[in-house]
Design a protein around this motif. Structure first.
Motif, short mmCIF file in Angstrom:
data_model
loop_
_atom_site.label_atom_id
_atom_site.label_comp_id
_atom_site.label_asym_id
_atom_site.label_seq_id
_atom_site.Cartn_x
_atom_site.Cartn_y
_atom_site.Cartn_z
N ALA A 18 1.13 -1.07 0.38
CA ALA A 18 0.16 -0.01 0.05
C ALA A 18 0.51 1.59 0.36
CB ALA A 18 -0.82 -0.67 1.44
N MET A 19 2.02 1.28 0.98
CA MET A 19 2.73 2.74 0.72
C MET A 19 3.72 2.31 -1.03
SD MET A 19 4.40 2.68 4.31
CE MET A 19 5.02 0.76 4.78
N THR A 20 4.00 1.65 -0.91
CA THR A 20 4.82 2.05 -2.28
C THR A 20 3.96 2.03 -3.82
OG1 THR A 20 6.16 -0.26 -2.20
CG2 THR A 20 5.79 0.32 -4.36
N LEU A 21 2.09 2.08 -3.35
CA LEU A 21 1.43 2.22 -4.63
C LEU A 21 1.01 3.51 -4.33
CD1 LEU A 21 -0.91 -0.83 -4.48
CD2 LEU A 21 0.34 -0.18 -6.19
N PHE A 22 0.98 3.85 -3.01
CA PHE A 22 0.59 5.46 -2.83
C PHE A 22 1.88 6.36 -3.18
CE2 PHE A 22 0.94 8.97 0.61
CZ PHE A 22 0.28 9.80 0.21
N PHE A 23 3.00 5.81 -2.63
CA PHE A 23 4.34 6.38 -3.33
C PHE A 23 4.74 6.78 -5.26
CE2 PHE A 23 8.79 6.44 -4.69
CZ PHE A 23 9.26 8.26 -4.98
N LEU A 24 3.66 5.69 -5.27
CA LEU A 24 4.08 5.60 -7.18
C LEU A 24 2.83 6.72 -7.34
CD1 LEU A 24 4.89 2.47 -8.09
CD2 LEU A 24 6.09 4.05 -8.15
N GLY A 25 1.82 6.75 -6.70
CA GLY A 25 0.61 7.80 -7.22
C GLY A 25 0.74 8.92 -6.85
N VAL A 26 1.83 8.99 -6.10
CA VAL A 26 2.52 10.57 -5.38
C VAL A 26 3.01 11.40 -6.83
CG1 VAL A 26 3.05 12.18 -4.25
CG2 VAL A 26 1.74 10.59 -3.08
#
Length: 50
Positions: A18-26
């Motif tokens: 989830a943190m990785t996907l959030f980072f990539l989204g940002v």
């Protein structure tokens, strides 16, 4: 002790995903087309006179 193990497994797998996907989204949000104009407009707000 059982709760700690379950929470640790969750943090090691799904929370990391989830943190990785959030980072990539940002990152994608920042580098999207049209973001430069919005960032320039936001940067100029303190310099505008009322």
């Amino acid at each position: 002790m059982e709760t700690y193990t379950a929470m640790r497994q969750f943090a090691d797998s799904w929370a990391l995903l989830a943190m990785t996907l959030f980072f990539l989204g940002v990152v994608a949000f920042i580098f999207r087309p049209g973001a430069k104009k919005a960032a320039d407009d936001a940067a100029a707000i303190p310099l505008k006179e009322d």
